[in-house]
Design an enzyme around this catalytic site. Structure first.
Site, PDB file in Angstrom:
ATOM      1  CG  ASP A   1      25.595  -1.139  32.349  1.00 58.07           C
ATOM      2  OD1 ASP A   1      26.658  -0.712  31.872  1.00 58.07           O
ATOM      3  OD2 ASP A   1      25.446  -2.296  32.777  1.00 58.07           O
TER       4      ASP A   1
ATOM      5  CB  CYS B   1      32.250   1.875  30.526  1.00 58.80           C
ATOM      6  SG  CYS B   1      33.734   1.285  31.363  1.00 58.80           S
TER       7      CYS B   1
ATOM      8  CG  HIS C   1      29.408  -1.582  30.389  1.00 59.71           C
ATOM      9  ND1 HIS C   1      29.087  -1.149  31.661  1.00 59.71           N
ATOM     10  CD2 HIS C   1      30.758  -1.591  30.333  1.00 59.71           C
ATOM     11  CE1 HIS C   1      30.202  -0.919  32.344  1.00 59.71           C
ATOM     12  NE2 HIS C   1      31.228  -1.186  31.565  1.00 59.71           N
TER      13      HIS C   1
END
Length: 441
Positions: A398, A274, A400
């Site tokens: 994000d 990440c 992820h």
């Protein structure tokens, strides 16, 4: 390179004219001065052709043909030189319609803020009116070099709702002529690093500040209808609605970035990559603002950079080890020459008090911010913050996410979205990497 206002009004119509112009000349000498004279004469000939009656503009996907220098002659005859530019849209065939030859209704855009673009093609009439005469052939024996190239013309003008086709044609011809002049002065193939003098001249000419780039190749305007070749989504946050914060303001990332996340580039980094992806998003920002020319680094290149600066052992390259904000700072400096500030937060509950620092960052620097805490990393693209009440929300990208480049899924499911202070682990410590914008043109 096409450069236009970065934020055209939704009521404006951009006219974009493209097309190849044949650049041909004969060299009877290899003397540098004579070669330069011949090339200059060839450019002057092309500029004369653009201003001549043989220049023709056709509006793409329509029956409209314009002779801009022949007193603005237009077919079909229903269109006159005094027709408004925005009224030409009705003659353009849209994707939904069959090729019936009938004029079409204007295609409605899905977004009200979409820019209206009319595409034109430039050509030169070869045939001449009048009786045909028999050709005369002659033969001359002489050693010489014949050079032929195609100049990819691509320039734009922005028109308002009151501009007529006559007005636009004058400006289009001027734009084509000006682009030929620029091509002669700034040949292709010269890297941005060698054109600083020319950029300084342009900054002075247009009274632009000299602390950030405007005229590097990466700053070329991207037309909404053209997909990006690399497949990455750009600026997914632009489709989001700003949150309501009492007496607050919204402070956002400035410019363009790419969304980098898990499982892209045929790289399985699910569960450990990440921070690498957040770093790639930051690197894409510096690339697409024109500060650097090198591509976004791969995971392996990021790891090698950390080995090169002495932060990691050689065995780190090729591993699946996490990195954090301090490593992101080191890589940005090593690969891009970019410095960063680090903001330390001892526990997540303190992040709510960092609104002033983050708001100031987005106003002065405008770069994406990487935040790492515990085992998670995210990218902060902006804040909605009230100086009076301290209320704050964060615009989070994000890394992820593991799906495809589906903008609706990404925004509907919150992979790019506004989050409240409870988004952070209230007891974990966080480090924020705030990249600084270089002072360069």
């Amino acid at each position: 390179m096409v450069l236009v206002n970065s934020h055209p009004s939704s009521t404006d119509t951009i006219l974009r004219v493209k097309g190849p112009l044949e650049f041909k000349f004969q060299l009877n000498s290899t003397d540098a001065l004579l070669m330069h004279e011949v090339i200059s004469r060839t450019f002057e000939t092309l500029r004369s052709q653009v201003k001549s009656e043989s220049c023709v503009l056709t509006i793409c996907d329509s029956p409209v043909v314009i002779w801009p220098n022949k007193d603005v002659t237009i077919t079909p005859e229903e269109i006159t030189p005094n027709t408004l530019c925005e009224d030409v849209h009705q003659w353009i065939q849209t994707d939904e319609q069959e090729s019936s030859g009938k004029k079409s209704g204007r295609k409605k855009s899905k977004k009200s803020s979409a820019v209206n673009v009319i595409n034109l093609h430039v050509m030169m009439e070869v045939s001449k009116p009048g009786p045909l005469s028999a050709p005369i052939l002659s033969r001359t024996v002489q050693k010489s070099h014949f050079l032929s190239a195609t100049l990819p013309m691509d320039c734009v003008v922005s028109t308002s709702c009151s501009d007529t086709i006559r007005n636009a044609c004058e400006r289009l011809v001027e734009a084509l002529t000006r682009q030929l002049c620029e091509m002669e002065k700034y040949p292709a193939g010269v890297p941005d690093s060698q054109l600083e003098k020319q950029r300084k001249e342009l900054h002075q000419q247009f009274e632009l500040p000299d602390d950030r780039p405007y005229f590097r190749r990466a700053n070329a305007y991207h037309f909404p209808s053209e997909p990006y070749k690399d497949g990455y989504l750009r600026n997914p946050h632009l489709v989001l609605t700003h949150p309501t914060v009492d007496t607050g303001k919204v402070y956002l990332v400035q410019g363009i970035y790419s969304y980098h996340h898990y499982m892209q580039d045929r790289m399985d980094d699910n569960g450990w990559g990440c921070a690498y992806r957040s770093l790639q998003t930051i690197c894409s920002w510096f690339q697409q603002q024109g500060y650097v020319e090198q591509p976004v680094p791969t995971h392996r290149e990021i790891q090698q950079a950390l080995v090169d600066v002495g932060d990691k052992q050689a065995s780190f390259v090729g591993s699946r080890q996490w990195i954090g904000s301090i490593e992101v700072q080191a890589v940005l400096n090593q690969l891009l020459g970019v410095t960063s500030k680090i903001l330390f937060v001892s526990q997540g509950s303190e992040l709510a008090s960092k609104g002033r620092e983050l708001a100031n960052h987005f106003v002065t620097e405008g770069t994406p911010v990487m935040i790492g805490g515990g085992v998670l990393a995210h990218t902060i693209l902006g804040v909605a913050w009230s100086e009076t009440t301290g209320q704050i929300r964060y615009l989070i990208l994000d890394p992820h996410y593991t799906g495809g480049e589906d903008l609706q899924v990404i925004t509907d499911k919150g992979w790019c979205g506004w989050k409240g202070p409870d988004f952070w682990d209230q007891t974990a410590y966080y480090n924020l990497c705030l990249p600084q914008r270089p002072k360069s043109i």
